[in-house]
Each structure stands twice: as C-alpha cells, then as structure tokens.
Design a protein around this motif. Structure first.
Motif, PDB file in Angstrom:
ATOM      1  N   UNK A 162       0.878  -1.202   0.032  1.00 46.86           N
ATOM      2  CA  UNK A 162       0.065   0.021  -0.030  1.00 46.86           C
ATOM      3  C   UNK A 162       0.812   1.369   0.076  1.00 46.86           C
TER       4      UNK A 162
ATOM      5  N   UNK B  30       2.195   1.659  -3.413  1.00 46.71           N
ATOM      6  CA  UNK B  30       0.762   2.068  -4.429  1.00 46.71           C
ATOM      7  C   UNK B  30       0.614   3.470  -4.365  1.00 46.71           C
TER       8      UNK B  30
ATOM      9  N   UNK C 124      -3.516   2.377   9.764  1.00 47.75           N
ATOM     10  CA  UNK C 124      -4.714   1.711   9.305  1.00 47.75           C
ATOM     11  C   UNK C 124      -4.281   0.347   8.735  1.00 47.75           C
TER      12      UNK C 124
ATOM     13  N   UNK D 271      -5.683  -3.376   9.486  1.00 45.25           N
ATOM     14  CA  UNK D 271      -6.177  -4.206   8.872  1.00 45.25           C
ATOM     15  C   UNK D 271      -5.591  -5.592   8.742  1.00 45.25           C
TER      16      UNK D 271
ATOM     17  N   UNK E 268      -4.703  -7.578  12.205  1.00 46.74           N
ATOM     18  CA  UNK E 268      -5.785  -7.792  13.030  1.00 46.74           C
ATOM     19  C   UNK E 268      -6.294  -9.331  12.788  1.00 46.74           C
ATOM     20  N   UNK E 269      -5.680  -9.667  11.477  1.00 47.18           N
ATOM     21  CA  UNK E 269      -6.184 -10.973  11.133  1.00 47.18           C
ATOM     22  C   UNK E 269      -4.617 -11.988  11.442  1.00 47.18           C
TER      23      UNK E 269
ATOM     24  N   UNK F 209     -12.369   1.424  -8.381  1.00 45.73           N
ATOM     25  CA  UNK F 209     -12.494   1.580  -7.015  1.00 45.73           C
ATOM     26  C   UNK F 209     -13.936   1.957  -6.621  1.00 45.73           C
TER      27      UNK F 209
ATOM     28  N   UNK G 196     -16.939  -5.890   9.054  1.00 43.64           N
ATOM     29  CA  UNK G 196     -16.974  -5.003   9.981  1.00 43.64           C
ATOM     30  C   UNK G 196     -17.309  -3.738   9.135  1.00 43.64           C
TER      31      UNK G 196
ATOM     32  N   UNK H  55     -11.787   1.832   7.365  1.00 43.10           N
ATOM     33  CA  UNK H  55     -11.659   2.958   6.274  1.00 43.10           C
ATOM     34  C   UNK H  55     -11.657   2.295   4.971  1.00 43.10           C
TER      35      UNK H  55
ATOM     36  N   UNK I 188     -11.517   3.096   1.820  1.00 41.44           N
ATOM     37  CA  UNK I 188     -10.449   3.303   1.095  1.00 41.44           C
ATOM     38  C   UNK I 188      -9.026   2.599   1.332  1.00 41.44           C
ATOM     39  N   UNK I 189      -8.848   2.543   2.672  1.00 38.35           N
ATOM     40  CA  UNK I 189      -7.723   1.754   2.986  1.00 38.35           C
ATOM     41  C   UNK I 189      -7.879   0.086   2.780  1.00 38.35           C
ATOM     42  N   UNK I 190      -9.006  -0.341   2.869  1.00 45.39           N
ATOM     43  CA  UNK I 190      -9.369  -1.720   2.533  1.00 45.39           C
ATOM     44  C   UNK I 190      -9.152  -1.869   1.164  1.00 45.39           C
TER      45      UNK I 190
ATOM     46  N   UNK J  52      -7.254  -0.114  -0.888  1.00 47.09           N
ATOM     47  CA  UNK J  52      -5.598  -0.220  -1.091  1.00 47.09           C
ATOM     48  C   UNK J  52      -5.082  -1.664  -0.702  1.00 47.09           C
ATOM     49  N   UNK J  53      -5.594  -2.043   0.626  1.00 47.07           N
ATOM     50  CA  UNK J  53      -4.836  -3.318   0.993  1.00 47.07           C
ATOM     51  C   UNK J  53      -5.199  -4.372   0.349  1.00 47.07           C
TER      52      UNK J  53
ATOM     53  N   UNK K 248      -5.863  -4.241  -3.188  1.00 48.82           N
ATOM     54  CA  UNK K 248      -5.317  -4.222  -4.755  1.00 48.82           C
ATOM     55  C   UNK K 248      -3.940  -4.014  -4.900  1.00 48.82           C
TER      56      UNK K 248
ATOM     57  N   UNK L 117      -3.858 -13.012  -0.284  1.00 50.98           N
ATOM     58  CA  UNK L 117      -4.154 -11.639   0.148  1.00 50.98           C
ATOM     59  C   UNK L 117      -5.558 -11.377   0.602  1.00 50.98           C
TER      60      UNK L 117
ATOM     61  N   UNK M 229      -7.094 -13.769   2.117  1.00 55.16           N
ATOM     62  CA  UNK M 229      -7.138 -14.208   3.278  1.00 55.16           C
ATOM     63  C   UNK M 229      -6.756 -13.387   4.561  1.00 55.16           C
ATOM     64  N   UNK M 230      -5.545 -12.899   4.014  1.00 53.89           N
ATOM     65  CA  UNK M 230      -4.826 -11.964   5.212  1.00 53.89           C
ATOM     66  C   UNK M 230      -5.731 -10.742   5.490  1.00 53.89           C
ATOM     67  N   UNK M 231      -6.148 -10.174   4.516  1.00 59.92           N
ATOM     68  CA  UNK M 231      -6.876  -8.852   4.592  1.00 59.92           C
ATOM     69  C   UNK M 231      -8.360  -9.068   5.087  1.00 59.92           C
TER      70      UNK M 231
ATOM     71  N   UNK N 295      -9.640 -11.717   6.679  1.00 60.32           N
ATOM     72  CA  UNK N 295      -9.664 -12.528   7.874  1.00 60.32           C
ATOM     73  C   UNK N 295      -9.656 -11.488   9.112  1.00 60.32           C
ATOM     74  N   UNK N 296      -9.240 -10.212   9.192  1.00 63.26           N
ATOM     75  CA  UNK N 296      -9.323  -9.341  10.050  1.00 63.26           C
ATOM     76  C   UNK N 296     -10.696  -8.564   9.865  1.00 63.26           C
TER      77      UNK N 296
END
Lengths: 205, 205, 205, 205
Positions: free
Chosen positions: A174, A177, A193, A197, A200-201, B142, B159, B163, B165-167, B169-170, B172, B194, B196-198, B200-201
């Motif tokens: 990120x 990016x 942030x 994200x 936390x997982x 986006x 959840x 944010x 936007x941050x999601x 970003x995380x 893509x 990815x 899974x990691x992003x 899962x939280x």
DNA sequence: ACCTAAGCGAGACGGTACGTCAGGTCTTTCG
DNA sequence: CGAAAGACCTGACGTACCGTCTCGCTTAGGT
C-alpha cells in the motif's frame, strides 16, 4: 555486483595494472552528478550526456564503467540508502514494523521518495532497473522484515500458518501503491490503518 | 472593417467552433495505431513519428490533439478497458471481490498488463498521466469495489469500523506491487492469500 | 497582368457575375499587409500565413486571388512605384538621365531598395517573379529611358550607331550590381562616374 | 564552456585536439552532394536534409561543420571556381578583357551560371552569403582585372584619370544584370557591344 | 422572395524541412 | 596499452509553413 566493481578489483589483485589507470576522481564526480541530477529531474529525464557534462567527463568514460543508465543509477543511488530503514527492536513485532514503516513513509515523502518512484517507473521499460532495485534495495529490506516476522512467530505473537512473503506484500505494497499512484496521502495514520487491517487477522489470539 | 469584426464575433458568440472541424477518422486511426504499437513495442519505444506513419497522418495532426505521448496513450488505451473488470454478484462479498481480482490478475498477466505498467511507469515523470490513469481507469473501479464492500457492510458480512479506502488499498495494492516490481508471480493463489490476510481481520464474527 | 485582374475583369465584361463578389476591403488589407511585411522581413521570409494573419483574412482568400507568393508581391509592391522614377526634361539628354539615375539611387538606398533586391533574389528561384518584375517594373522604365535616348539621337547629342538596349544596360546595370552585391556605395558620385564612362564614348563629337 | 575548456586544457597541455578527428571523407561527400544538388535544384530549394541523405551522413554532422546552408554552399561552390576565369595576356588590354569576358559569359550560360545566380539571389536574404561571394569569388577576379587595367594604363593604352573600380563595374555589371534579370541574351556580341561602349571613352587617343 | 453560386474567416488536413538532442559506437591522442 | 575526449551516424523530437480542404456563414443577382 555491477561490472564496475569487477573491473576495478580484478586488475588490482595483480600488483601492476597495464595501461593508464582509471581516474578515481572521475568515478566520484560521475556518481555525484548522477545522484544530484536524479534528485533534480528524476530517472526518465536523466541523460548520460547530461551527467557527463556536469561531471566534466566524456560519455565513453561513463559507458566504460556502467553499461547503461540503470546500472549507473544503481551505484549512484540505490547502493547507499540502508541505515535509516533499519528495524528497531522494541520487543513487540507490531511496533517494530510500525516504526519502520513510519521511517519508510518519511523517506517516501522526501525528494528521495520521488527518485524511488522514478526508478520504479523507469524500470517498467528496462527490466534490469527493476532487477537492480529488487536486489540492491528491496530484497535486503524484505529480508530484514522477514526476520522480524519470524521472530514474532517464534514469540507466538502472530500466526504461523501464513505465507511470510504475502504478509510483507500486504504490509508494504500500500505504501508503494500510494507513492506511485498518488491517489492518497502517505501518512502515519495510513500506516496505522494498514497495520490494523493486515495484522488484526494475524494476531495469535 | 465593419465586416470582419461582425463576422468574427457574431458566429462565435453562437455555440460552435469556427474553422474546419477535426477529422474524426484521423482521430480513430491515430488511436488505433497507437494502441497497436503500444502492445507491440511498449510505452517507451512508442514514437509519435511511428504512430503518424502507421495512421497515415502528419505529425502535426497528432500534436494538435495531444500535447505529448502520454496523453495520447491515455486516450488510446485507458478509454476502453472497462467491461472485463466488472464485479459479479454472487451474494457473498468476499467471493465477488475474489472473482474480480482473478479477472484483474488475468488482465495483468496479458500484454495489456505490461501496458498498464508502462503507463504507471511513464506517469512517474508526468503527473498528468497519473491523474488521467486515476480518473479514467482506477477510480471507476475503486468506486465499483467500494459499492461491493458497502453492500457487504449492510449485509453484516464485514466490519463497519474500517476505512473503506484503506481496505481497497490493502486488497489491490499487492497486485500492482507485483505487476510493477515483478518480485513474485501474479497468480490466483496469491489473490487467495491476500484476501485471506486482509479479509480475515474484517470478518464480522 | 496578373490573374487577379483577369479574374475580376473578365466576368464583368460578361454582364453577369454569379455568387458573392470578392470583398474589395480584403484585397486592400492583404496588399497592405504584404507590403509592410515585405519591408520588414524581405521576400524570402515572407509567409502567406503571416500576411493572412496580419490582414485578418483566411489563407484561401489570398490563394483565391494570387496563385503564389510571387504574384502577390508583384501586386503589393511593383504595381505602384512609378511616379518617382519619371524622367525630367531639361533639354539635355545626359542631364535628364543623370537626374533620373539620382532618383533611382535614392530609391535603392531606401528600404524599398532592399525589397527590390529581395524580389530579384527570390526571382532566381522562380522565373515568374523575374518575368513580373521585368514587365511591371523594369520594362516601363527602360522604355522611358529609350525614348529619352532616341530624343538625344534626334537632337544629335549622341551617336546613332549604338544598340540602345546595350546602352541602357551599361548605364543602369552598375546600380543594380551594387544594389545586389553591396561591394560599393550607391552614391550620386558613382552615378556621375558611370555616366562619365559610358557617355563619353557616345558623345557626338 | 564548463566542460571543454577545463578538460581540454588539462590533459591537452600538449599540442593537438583530443577526440576523434572529423572524418575527412564525410567532409568531401557533403561538399560533393551539396555541389551536385546546387546544380540540380539551385540555392533556394537546396535542403540540408537532402544533402545529408545524398551524402549518407546525419544532419548533425553537417550542422557541426557549417552553421547554415549559406556557409556550406560557400565551401561547396565558391571555393573552387578559379582557373577558367583567368586573364590571358595578348599584349593588348582590350583584348585581354574581351577574352576573359567571353569566358565569363560562357560560364554564366552553363549550369554553374544559374548556381551563381541563385547564390546571389539567396544572398539577398542572408548577408553572409553575399559577403562570402564577394571575398571568395568576386574580389579575386576584380583584383585580376584591376591589374590588367593598370597594366594598360602603364602601357598608355587607356586613360589614367578614371576610377578603376567604376570601370570594372561598368564592364562586368551588364553581364550580371542579364544573368539575374534574363531580359537579354548573354552573348559574345553583347560583350563586344559593352566593351565598345565602355572602352571607347577610355581610349588614350 | 427564394435559389444558388461564390464569397468570407477560421482552422484542420497530409506533408516537408527545420534545427536540436541524445543514443550508443568508433577512433585518435595522451598518460 | 588502456583511459579519455569527442566526432561519428542514427533516429526522433516538436515547430513552422506549405497549399488544400472543409466548415458554417454572408452576399447578391437571377429566377
């Protein structure tokens, strides 16, 4: 290592060098000029001709030492960015990473961040640049990061069933990016942030 | 000069541009030629001269419409990549995103992926290119993604305290990261990892 | 006569002119602009585009009336230099010629002299320019001169066994020579010298 | 001049220029091509691009040596026209001049006469061309002529109370006049006529 | 009172040539 | 004998005009 090192060291293992020795001042002047111009105009608008002019040397003097712009830039810029991006050791993995990411964000927001961006950008047309960026800049830092994460796994702070490479990608991509696409600010809050994200997982809980 | 003044101002106060209108066929021919050559030789080896020759137009006809190579490429490439990256609607947010990310990875692995990379790369030396890439390509996608995530929040699949936007970003940025740095493969497995990691939280659980 | 006159007069000899008549104001503005720019930049650096812009007309309006730069320049410049080069009538041939040559030298030393030079110069690449210069400018004056010389022959002031054309050449060519080659000044003393050399052999004595 | 002076002087404390010397073959090929094209299309339609193409060199190679078309033409044409215009020595001044003027008329009627005309023509827009024409071509011949006339004065064949420069102008300008304005033929008869007119007043008798 | 043909300013068209810049190579001289 | 300097050729750059061609209009004589 680029050809320059080899050429310089090999003949010196023998104690006599045939022919005229390379002017060491030229080497320094070229690297200095290249670095300065990199900051001023970026990778794409960097020209061998311009570097040669600023350094006061001829073009072949540059081509003799570096086969192309990429290799020169590697020596001029990439080979010396290390210490400010080291990981601290607070005892808590998440904090170690957070602090180092702060440092990276700080670097990215400086002029040198733009140089990194232009190098990655220029590398899209020249795989050698990317390869050099990976081996001289990115991989050493990823390796550091990998160690920190493994330590966290050993301490049982984070899960062990994830691919470390992917985790590093998820954490750092990120930042790159936003460095490259500029669609959002590179702030410490953004780092928080992302860590929130991604980590936390991964919490071992 | 009663006549000329009248003539000049009167029709222009109306709605249309004076003079011969720009030939729309030339427009098409130029874009087509540019797109083809983009796929063949990439952004950096693309020349205005070559495009003009292939399109059978004069160079000034190109320069009259696009001030530089970058802007032309934006029009030639970005204005027509949309449909294949739409989101499906499976009823499950994570699956919608996963499938669309598969599509994106697929695109990135095609020649057009390299074109995207060279555009982002070229954009590092020309902020207008990046701006155009953002508004013509990235932001629409986006926005689509944002809607999918919001839908997931409404359905209470994920959840709501993050944010968006941050999601995005995380999710893509790792794909673009690997597209640009080429340090790892862009596979569906990587997408799964990815997600899974992003995600899962982010699970509402 | 140039084509413009023909085009304008011919249909008018027939009693019907279909369509909108050509705007006479445009005609004047074009000629005025062309003349001014001729003085400013000379024949070679004169551009149709520049004339059109200064006159506030479109290029086709010029091309409709004059097929090329040369014809325009002829109308703009040559068609109106007459009166100041007329011959006086002092009763003595040599003096009539001397005074008229003074006038010509005076003209050649003015900005318009340079225009004549650039027209002759430009004419070396376009025989139409030379032809127009001859018929619109040079021949009328040679004819005047010829009459003066013949009058002198009748008055028995000068010999009658010489070729008048050659005499005119001998008298006037030195002025053009210096106008074009600039190897010597164009002064009244030079005129006196030439008249002395050429006419001393022609005296009826 | 940051680079050249410093670098040039330091190692070159010796006597010669560093770097690859300019290719003499290129020099010749360029001059040859320029000369040929000058004969074919004249000064105005001569293009650097065309010369470069015909000579098989790049445009910068030409621009490196000659700053503009004029200087190139000077070298290509003017620097080598001498021998055929020398004066004979018959013992009689009038005959010497007549024969040399025959030669000049002959040259003017050849293709090279047109080249001279286009050079003088082109020179009207570029004083450097005229200056070069004067010093490289015209003045040497005028000097020859001047010597012949002075010899005639010493031999008491012609009057000594005339300005030699004006005499030369009176003799030769009619030829250039007809060369440039084309209003009459350049024949040996015309030469005879001019000599008759001009010299009859100069006879020592 | 309409046609309709030719005029108008404006500006895009396909071209050609410009003069410049940088690329990467080659050749000479000097250390 | 190799480093250094600089000329070499190539090829693309972006610009200026060329002379031609639409455009949407205006103008005015002939039906």
């Amino acid at each position: 290592m680029p050809k320059s090192s080899q050429k310089k060291t090999e003949p010196c293992t023998g104690n006599k060098a045939p022919g005229r020795p390379r002017c060491p001042e030229a080497h320094e002047k070229i690297l200095k000029s290249a670095y300065e111009m990199l900051l001023e105009v970026g990778f794409n608008d960097l020209t061998i001709e311009g570097i040669a002019a600023r350094a006061g040397v001829g073009k072949p003097t540059i081509y003799r030492r570096w086969s192309n712009k990429a290799r020169l830039v590697i020596d001029a810029f990439l080979a010396e960015t290390s210490p400010e991006l080291s990981f601290p050791d607070t005892g808590k993995v998440k904090e170690d990473i957070r602090l180092q990411m702060y440092r990276l964000v700080n670097l990215m927001n400086s002029p040198r961040g733009q140089v990194i961006a232009t190098i990655i950008g220029g590398g899209q047309a020249d795989s050698e640049v990317i390869d050099a960026f990976l081996s001289n800049w990115l991989f050493p830092r990823r390796e550091d990061c990998s160690k920190v994460i493994k330590k966290g796994m050993e301490r049982e702070e984070i899960r062990t069933d994830v691919d470390i490479e992917s985790v590093i990608d998820a954490l750092y991509s990120p930042l790159f990016y936003r460095l490259l696409l500029k669609h959002g600010l590179l702030t410490e809050e953004f780092v928080d942030e992302i860590i929130s994200i991604v980590m936390s997982g991964l919490d071992k809980s």
